[in-house]
Design a protein around this motif. Structure first.
Motif, mmCIF file in Angstrom:
data_model
loop_
_atom_site.group_PDB
_atom_site.id
_atom_site.type_symbol
_atom_site.label_atom_id
_atom_site.label_comp_id
_atom_site.label_asym_id
_atom_site.label_seq_id
_atom_site.Cartn_x
_atom_site.Cartn_y
_atom_site.Cartn_z
ATOM 1 N N ASP A 25 0.826 -1.092 -0.140
ATOM 2 C CA ASP A 25 -0.214 -0.319 0.067
ATOM 3 C C ASP A 25 0.840 1.121 -0.132
ATOM 4 O OD1 ASP A 25 -2.213 -1.684 0.250
ATOM 5 O OD2 ASP A 25 -2.656 -1.307 1.899
ATOM 6 N N ILE A 26 1.955 1.248 0.730
ATOM 7 C CA ILE A 26 2.878 2.408 0.795
ATOM 8 C C ILE A 26 3.408 2.666 -0.447
ATOM 9 C CG2 ILE A 26 5.026 3.379 1.878
ATOM 10 C CD1 ILE A 26 4.099 2.094 4.463
ATOM 11 N N CYS A 30 3.335 5.879 -2.702
ATOM 12 C CA CYS A 30 4.365 6.677 -3.020
ATOM 13 C C CYS A 30 4.597 6.904 -4.592
ATOM 14 C CB CYS A 30 5.879 6.004 -2.875
ATOM 15 S SG CYS A 30 6.189 5.779 -1.076
ATOM 16 N N LEU A 57 6.038 9.107 4.037
ATOM 17 C CA LEU A 57 5.573 7.765 3.425
ATOM 18 C C LEU A 57 7.053 6.943 3.360
ATOM 19 C CD1 LEU A 57 2.987 8.430 0.546
ATOM 20 C CD2 LEU A 57 2.781 7.302 2.681
ATOM 21 N N ALA A 61 7.834 3.583 5.160
ATOM 22 C CA ALA A 61 8.110 2.308 4.464
ATOM 23 C C ALA A 61 9.614 1.825 5.287
ATOM 24 C CB ALA A 61 8.649 2.466 3.051
ATOM 25 N N THR A 64 8.355 0.011 8.726
ATOM 26 C CA THR A 64 7.803 -1.270 8.507
ATOM 27 C C THR A 64 8.868 -2.189 8.213
ATOM 28 O OG1 THR A 64 7.545 -1.163 6.007
ATOM 29 C CG2 THR A 64 5.639 -0.409 7.605
#
Length: 158
Positions: A25-26, A30, A57, A61, A64
């Motif tokens: 999703d990120i 982006c 973002l 990222a 994560t």
């Protein structure tokens, strides 16, 4: 089979799936933000806000740690006008450090030229990197040369 015998905790698989999904999703966000941000018809202030969103973002990222998303390459400001606006926040001493960086001086040589300590030079350089929105001395020099920052006649503090 006992879940402890495999060496994995019971929640690892769902957690990894969530991270992969969030990472995907990120990555999509982006790409969308970058696509909009680079559109010539987008007003400058909107492009600047999109750049801030893109940086956030990228930070998420990295947090994560997802293999699905490689952190985007840091971006230099995309036009001379933006670079000059960012440079407007530099102090006179930061301008002097930037000039010395462009001339190729290392930290010790800069300290001697400015009659200050090495630590002071490092502080000025880190501050100017942050203000210009770059991550390295090389990026600062590239931005300066590419956009003609040192050619501007009026500088803050000078």
């Amino acid at each position: 089979m006992d879940r402890h015998a495999t060496g994995h905790r019971g929640g690892d698989a769902p957690h990894a799936t969530v991270l992969r999904t969030v990472g995907s999703d990120i990555a999509l966000l982006c790409r969308q933000v970058e696509s909009i941000r680079t559109d010539e018809g987008v007003p400058r202030d909107v492009r600047e806000r999109l750049a801030m969103i893109d940086n956030e973002l990228s930070r998420i990222a990295r947090l994560t740690g997802s293999a699905a998303v490689a952190p985007p390459v840091p971006r230099l400001p995309d036009d001379a006008e933006s670079a000059h606006r960012l440079a407007g926040h530099l102090t006179e001493r930061e301008w002097q450090c930037l000039e010395l960086l462009v001339r190729g001086l290392n930290t010790r040589a800069m300290a001697r030229a400015l009659s200050v300590s090495v630590t002071t030079v490092r502080t000025h350089v880190q501050s100017l990197l942050a203000k210009l929105g770059v991550n390295s001395r090389l990026q600062a020099v590239a931005l300066t040369v590419r956009t003609g920052l040192l050619d501007q006649p009026l500088r803050r503090g000078g």
